[in-house]
Motif scaffolding. Structure first.
Motif, PDB file in Angstrom:
ATOM      1  N   GLY A 181      35.899  36.839  37.822  1.00 57.40           N
ATOM      2  CA  GLY A 181      36.207  35.657  38.833  1.00 57.40           C
ATOM      3  C   GLY A 181      35.456  34.644  38.061  1.00 57.40           C
ATOM      4  N   ALA A 182      34.970  34.535  36.775  1.00 62.38           N
ATOM      5  CA  ALA A 182      34.197  33.544  35.936  1.00 62.38           C
ATOM      6  C   ALA A 182      34.783  32.258  35.944  1.00 62.38           C
ATOM      7  CB  ALA A 182      33.686  33.966  34.680  1.00 62.38           C
ATOM      8  N   SER A 183      36.031  32.074  36.216  1.00 60.54           N
ATOM      9  CA  SER A 183      36.636  30.690  36.013  1.00 60.54           C
ATOM     10  C   SER A 183      36.932  30.184  37.407  1.00 60.54           C
ATOM     11  CB  SER A 183      37.977  30.819  35.225  1.00 60.54           C
ATOM     12  OG  SER A 183      38.849  31.718  35.848  1.00 60.54           O
ATOM     13  N   GLY A 184      36.623  30.852  38.522  1.00 62.23           N
ATOM     14  CA  GLY A 184      36.746  30.235  39.980  1.00 62.23           C
ATOM     15  C   GLY A 184      35.765  29.528  40.349  1.00 62.23           C
ATOM     16  N   PHE A 185      36.277  28.848  41.796  1.00 58.70           N
ATOM     17  CA  PHE A 185      35.074  27.837  42.172  1.00 58.70           C
ATOM     18  C   PHE A 185      33.694  28.322  42.336  1.00 58.70           C
ATOM     19  CE2 PHE A 185      33.849  26.190  46.535  1.00 58.70           C
ATOM     20  CZ  PHE A 185      33.420  24.916  45.917  1.00 58.70           C
ATOM     21  N   ILE A 186      33.485  29.585  42.659  1.00 54.55           N
ATOM     22  CA  ILE A 186      32.188  30.016  42.876  1.00 54.55           C
ATOM     23  C   ILE A 186      31.498  30.632  41.235  1.00 54.55           C
ATOM     24  CG2 ILE A 186      30.385  31.758  43.924  1.00 54.55           C
ATOM     25  CD1 ILE A 186      31.628  30.844  46.483  1.00 54.55           C
ATOM     26  N   VAL A 230      26.795  36.758  28.966  1.00 58.12           N
ATOM     27  CA  VAL A 230      27.752  36.989  30.007  1.00 58.12           C
ATOM     28  C   VAL A 230      29.122  37.121  29.415  1.00 58.12           C
ATOM     29  CG1 VAL A 230      29.030  35.679  31.920  1.00 58.12           C
ATOM     30  CG2 VAL A 230      26.649  35.014  31.347  1.00 58.12           C
ATOM     31  N   THR A 231      29.807  38.265  30.079  1.00 54.74           N
ATOM     32  CA  THR A 231      31.356  38.752  29.710  1.00 54.74           C
ATOM     33  C   THR A 231      31.691  38.336  31.051  1.00 54.74           C
ATOM     34  OG1 THR A 231      30.361  40.611  28.433  1.00 54.74           O
ATOM     35  CG2 THR A 231      32.749  40.574  29.020  1.00 54.74           C
ATOM     36  N   ALA A 232      32.672  37.234  30.775  1.00 55.69           N
ATOM     37  CA  ALA A 232      33.668  36.914  31.907  1.00 55.69           C
ATOM     38  C   ALA A 232      34.956  37.703  31.821  1.00 55.69           C
ATOM     39  CB  ALA A 232      33.964  35.324  31.287  1.00 55.69           C
ATOM     40  N   LEU A 233      34.971  38.358  33.070  1.00 57.24           N
ATOM     41  CA  LEU A 233      36.307  39.255  32.983  1.00 57.24           C
ATOM     42  C   LEU A 233      37.169  38.454  34.135  1.00 57.24           C
ATOM     43  CD1 LEU A 233      34.292  42.801  33.890  1.00 57.24           C
ATOM     44  CD2 LEU A 233      35.070  41.587  31.594  1.00 57.24           C
ATOM     45  N   VAL A 234      38.213  37.860  33.556  1.00 56.35           N
ATOM     46  CA  VAL A 234      38.884  37.008  34.185  1.00 56.35           C
ATOM     47  C   VAL A 234      40.525  37.217  34.009  1.00 56.35           C
ATOM     48  CG1 VAL A 234      37.421  35.216  34.300  1.00 56.35           C
ATOM     49  CG2 VAL A 234      38.877  35.240  32.131  1.00 56.35           C
ATOM     50  N   SER A 235      41.515  36.924  34.641  1.00 59.54           N
ATOM     51  CA  SER A 235      42.877  37.054  34.284  1.00 59.54           C
ATOM     52  C   SER A 235      43.621  36.237  33.154  1.00 59.54           C
ATOM     53  CB  SER A 235      43.660  36.957  35.513  1.00 59.54           C
ATOM     54  OG  SER A 235      43.870  35.569  36.111  1.00 59.54           O
ATOM     55  N   VAL A 288      26.813  43.817  37.032  1.00 61.89           N
ATOM     56  CA  VAL A 288      28.157  43.153  37.212  1.00 61.89           C
ATOM     57  C   VAL A 288      28.059  42.474  38.418  1.00 61.89           C
ATOM     58  CG1 VAL A 288      30.598  43.675  37.806  1.00 61.89           C
ATOM     59  CG2 VAL A 288      29.488  45.196  36.364  1.00 61.89           C
ATOM     60  N   ILE A 289      28.620  41.070  38.452  1.00 63.95           N
ATOM     61  CA  ILE A 289      28.620  40.101  39.658  1.00 63.95           C
ATOM     62  C   ILE A 289      30.142  40.043  39.877  1.00 63.95           C
ATOM     63  CG2 ILE A 289      28.041  37.991  40.694  1.00 63.95           C
ATOM     64  CD1 ILE A 289      25.693  37.673  38.606  1.00 63.95           C
ATOM     65  N   SER A 290      30.675  40.065  41.006  1.00 58.86           N
ATOM     66  CA  SER A 290      31.932  39.692  41.446  1.00 58.86           C
ATOM     67  C   SER A 290      31.928  38.573  42.324  1.00 58.86           C
ATOM     68  CB  SER A 290      32.491  41.102  42.210  1.00 58.86           C
ATOM     69  OG  SER A 290      33.879  40.951  42.951  1.00 58.86           O
ATOM     70  N   ALA A 291      32.892  37.826  41.686  1.00 58.97           N
ATOM     71  CA  ALA A 291      33.234  36.281  42.256  1.00 58.97           C
ATOM     72  C   ALA A 291      34.788  36.452  42.686  1.00 58.97           C
ATOM     73  CB  ALA A 291      32.911  35.307  41.548  1.00 58.97           C
ATOM     74  N   PHE A 292      35.395  37.660  42.880  1.00 63.06           N
ATOM     75  CA  PHE A 292      36.662  37.908  43.084  1.00 63.06           C
ATOM     76  C   PHE A 292      37.062  37.320  44.389  1.00 63.06           C
ATOM     77  CE2 PHE A 292      40.007  40.654  44.783  1.00 63.06           C
ATOM     78  CZ  PHE A 292      41.068  40.170  44.126  1.00 63.06           C
ATOM     79  N   ARG A 352      23.618  47.934  38.647  1.00 60.26           N
ATOM     80  CA  ARG A 352      23.751  47.014  39.929  1.00 60.26           C
ATOM     81  C   ARG A 352      24.855  46.265  39.972  1.00 60.26           C
ATOM     82  NH1 ARG A 352      19.595  43.112  41.119  1.00 60.26           N
ATOM     83  NH2 ARG A 352      20.006  43.498  43.397  1.00 60.26           N
ATOM     84  N   LEU A 353      25.616  46.212  41.419  1.00 61.03           N
ATOM     85  CA  LEU A 353      26.755  45.295  41.464  1.00 61.03           C
ATOM     86  C   LEU A 353      26.421  44.304  42.303  1.00 61.03           C
ATOM     87  CD1 LEU A 353      29.933  44.849  41.565  1.00 61.03           C
ATOM     88  CD2 LEU A 353      30.027  46.351  43.356  1.00 61.03           C
ATOM     89  N   LEU A 354      26.698  43.208  42.208  1.00 65.08           N
ATOM     90  CA  LEU A 354      26.371  41.908  43.086  1.00 65.08           C
ATOM     91  C   LEU A 354      27.639  41.190  43.216  1.00 65.08           C
ATOM     92  CD1 LEU A 354      23.594  42.443  41.963  1.00 65.08           C
ATOM     93  CD2 LEU A 354      23.326  39.966  41.714  1.00 65.08           C
ATOM     94  N   VAL A 355      27.912  41.124  44.673  1.00 66.68           N
ATOM     95  CA  VAL A 355      29.071  40.503  45.242  1.00 66.68           C
ATOM     96  C   VAL A 355      28.977  39.251  45.998  1.00 66.68           C
ATOM     97  CG1 VAL A 355      31.113  40.988  46.758  1.00 66.68           C
ATOM     98  CG2 VAL A 355      30.165  42.968  45.472  1.00 66.68           C
ATOM     99  N   VAL A 356      29.767  38.411  45.846  1.00 67.45           N
ATOM    100  CA  VAL A 356      29.965  37.138  46.305  1.00 67.45           C
ATOM    101  C   VAL A 356      30.423  37.449  47.738  1.00 67.45           C
ATOM    102  CG1 VAL A 356      30.937  34.728  46.661  1.00 67.45           C
ATOM    103  CG2 VAL A 356      30.148  35.662  44.376  1.00 67.45           C
TER     104      VAL A 356
END
Length: 212
Positions: free
Chosen positions: A7-12, A27-32, A66-70, A100-104
C-alpha cells in the motif's frame, strides 16, 4: 534494511515510503498499480494483488521487514475486503518467513475507558466504522498468532497531512489525547514512529499508539 511496503501509494503508505527512503532503506513498494509511484533512489515497485497469497509471499521473500498499509477503502464492504487482505498478508508473511510484520492499525480499537473502545462509541463516524472494525479484527488475529513476530501501530483519532516534527508520545492500548483535548498525529510523524519501530523493535508482538 530491506523493507517491503504494502500500500505504498496510499494516504499513510506514501508517508511511510517517504520516511523509509529518507533513512536510506531499500524499499520494495507492493502496490496494485506501480505507475502511481514516481521513481526514486532506493525504490523498487512491484504489482501485487494482496489476495494472491502465493505471489505476495514471493514478493515479500528476502526482506528484513514487511510493513502493511493496506486499507481496503476502495471496496464497497471495507471490513470484509480488509479482512480478506490482512488474512492473506499474515499468511504470506508466514509463508515467506519474513523476520517481522508491521501493520498500520486504526484508532477505533483503542480504549477510551476500561473495556470501552473508540469504535463502540455511539458518535463514531459511520463512514469509518468498516475500516475501524476491520483493523480491530486484524489486531485480534495477530494476537492469536503463536509465533509470528508482529507489531501494530494505531494512530490517534485524527491523522492528517502535516509537518514532520518527530515530537510525539507513544502509548499502549489507550487513546492518547493532548493538552488541547484533541487526539491527533500527522502522517509524517506517524511514519517516524513506524520506522523507529522497524529499526528498533521496541514493541514486538504487541500494539502501540502514537499521538501528540
Amino acid at each position: 534494511m530491506k523493507i517491503a511496503l504494502i500500500g505504498a501509494s496510499g494516504f499513510i503508505g506514501s508517508g511511510l515510503r517517504a520516511e523509509a527512503l529518507s533513512r536510506g532503506h531499500q524499499v520494495t513498494a507492493l502496490v496494485s498499480n506501480p505507475a502511481k509511484l514516481e521513481a526514486a533512489p532506493g525504490l523498487t515497485a512491484k504489482a501485487v494483488d494482496v489476495i494472491d497469497t502465493a505471489a505476495l509471499a514471493d514478493a515479500m521473500a528476502g526482506h528484513d521487514v514487511v510493513i502493511s498499509a493496506f486499507s481496503g477503502h476502495a471496496q464497497a464492504d471495507v471490513r470484509e475486503a480488509y479482512g480478506r487482505g490482512i488474512r492473506s498478508i499474515i499468511a504470506a508473511a508466514k509463508q515467506a518467513a519474513v523476520p517481522r510484520l508491521l501493520v498500520v492499525g486504526g484508532a477505533g480499537s483503542l480504549e477510551v475507558a476500561p473495556g470501552k473502545q473508540v469504535v463502540d462509541s455511539p458518535d463514531f463516524p459511520a463512514q469509518w466504522k468498516g475500516s475501524a472494525e476491520g483493523a480491530r479484527d486484524a489486531l485480534n488475529w495477530l494476537r492469536d498468532e503463536p509465533t509470528l513476530d508482529w507489531t501494530m501501530l494505531s494512530p490517534s483519532a485524527m491523522i492528517f497531512p502535516g509537518e514532520r516534527t518527530a515530537k510525539f508520545r507513544l502509548g499502549g492500548n489507550q487513546l492518547l489525547v493532548g493538552a488541547n483535548g484533541k487526539s491527533e498525529i500527522s502522517v509524517a510523524d506517524y511514519a517516524v514512529a513506524m520506522l523507529d519501530e522497524a529499526e528498533q523493535g521496541a514493541h514486538r508482538r504487541q500494539r502501540f499508539t502514537v499521538g501528540y
